[in-house]
Design an enzyme around this catalytic site. Structure first.
Site, PDB file in Angstrom:
ATOM      1  CB  VAL A 194      23.306   1.754  54.995  1.00  0.00           C
ATOM      2  CG1 VAL A 194      24.345   1.818  54.050  1.00  0.00           C
ATOM      3  CG2 VAL A 194      22.880   0.115  54.795  1.00  0.00           C
ATOM      4  CB  THR A 214      27.311  -1.400  57.671  1.00  0.00           C
ATOM      5  OG1 THR A 214      26.550  -0.375  57.198  1.00  0.00           O
ATOM      6  CG2 THR A 214      26.695  -2.698  57.598  1.00  0.00           C
ATOM      7  CB  VAL A 233      18.981   6.528  56.266  1.00  0.00           C
ATOM      8  CG1 VAL A 233      20.154   7.557  56.005  1.00  0.00           C
ATOM      9  CG2 VAL A 233      18.517   6.064  54.877  1.00  0.00           C
ATOM     10  CE  LYS A 234      25.643   3.782  61.805  1.00  0.00           C
ATOM     11  NZ  LYS A 234      26.869   3.145  62.139  1.00  0.00           N
ATOM     12  CB  VAL A 235      21.793  10.833  59.692  1.00  0.00           C
ATOM     13  CG1 VAL A 235      21.857  12.352  59.782  1.00  0.00           C
ATOM     14  CG2 VAL A 235      20.972  10.580  58.632  1.00  0.00           C
TER      15      VAL A 235
END
Length: 217
Positions: free
Chosen positions: A56, A27, A82-84
């Site tokens: 996310v 997402t 976790v998207k970074v």
């Protein structure tokens, strides 16, 4: 190759799950905004539906904020990744989060050395954006091939998620290259599933079936 869906639409996720091919979800803030629902409600519902990874994205642009948001997101469900973004601050955040056992998907990658740096910092996944690179006269799948080659040379276990997928040929080329994962919009997933010759063949079979006497069902 694992198949993820790139969406925050729960109805699309349910349909993809029913096909028996869905391994995870990616997402981003844009996709969640389209749902017009509270952010956390959407993410938690997706995490309950999908047993695989759910990426996310953080929204801070400094490392401290990314780490704080990443810790919060990871506390919501065990399958959250976790998207970074790949920025200098992002690399700092990846280093901290990965050392804490939080899986990170490094997003917005457009050249192979960015992926190498993310892997060195401890990212579990890297997401090269092939469609956006194609949009500016680049060669997105060449980027994927280069990343996979580099990772093989040095034994990185970081998985490559082919992202920003525009059409089935991106999916096919990802599979041919040996990419670990492809994440695609629901519309592209349906294009992969369907073929006009399949529809024509099925219609013909059903027409002929009507001619069979004493059908068992």
């Amino acid at each position: 190759m694992k198949c993820f869906i790139d969406t925050a639409d729960v109805a699309e996720i349910r349909e993809a799950l029913s096909l028996g091919i869905l391994d995870g979800v990616t997402t981003n803030p844009t996709l969640v905004a389209k749902t017009d629902r509270p952010f956390k409600d959407v993410i938690l519902e997706i995490c309950r539906l999908v047993p695989g990874p759910v990426s996310v994205e953080v929204v801070s642009t400094n490392a401290e904020g990314m780490v704080r948001e990443g810790r919060e997101l990871a506390s919501w469900a065990p399958n959250i990744v976790v998207k970074v973004p790949l920025t200098p601050e992002g690399l700092k955040a990846i280093r901290v989060l990965s050392r804490e056992g939080i899986r990170v998907n490094t997003t917005l990658i457009f050249q192979p050395l960015q992926a190498l740096l993310a892997a060195k910092a401890g990212a579990a996944y890297v997401s090269p954006f092939v469609g956006r690179l194609d949009d500016v006269a680049g060669y997105g799948m060449r980027l994927v091939a280069d990343i996979l080659e580099i990772f093989r040379h040095y034994g990185y276990t970081t998985e490559v998620i082919v992202a920003s997928v525009r059409h089935p040929m991106h999916v096919l080329e990802a599979a041919r290259l040996g990419a670990h994962i492809v994440t695609m919009p629901f519309a592209v997933m349906m294009q992969v599933v369907k073929h006009p010759l399949t529809d024509v063949g099925l219609a013909r079979f059903l027409e002929d079936w009507q001619k069979v006497p004493e059908k068992p069902f």
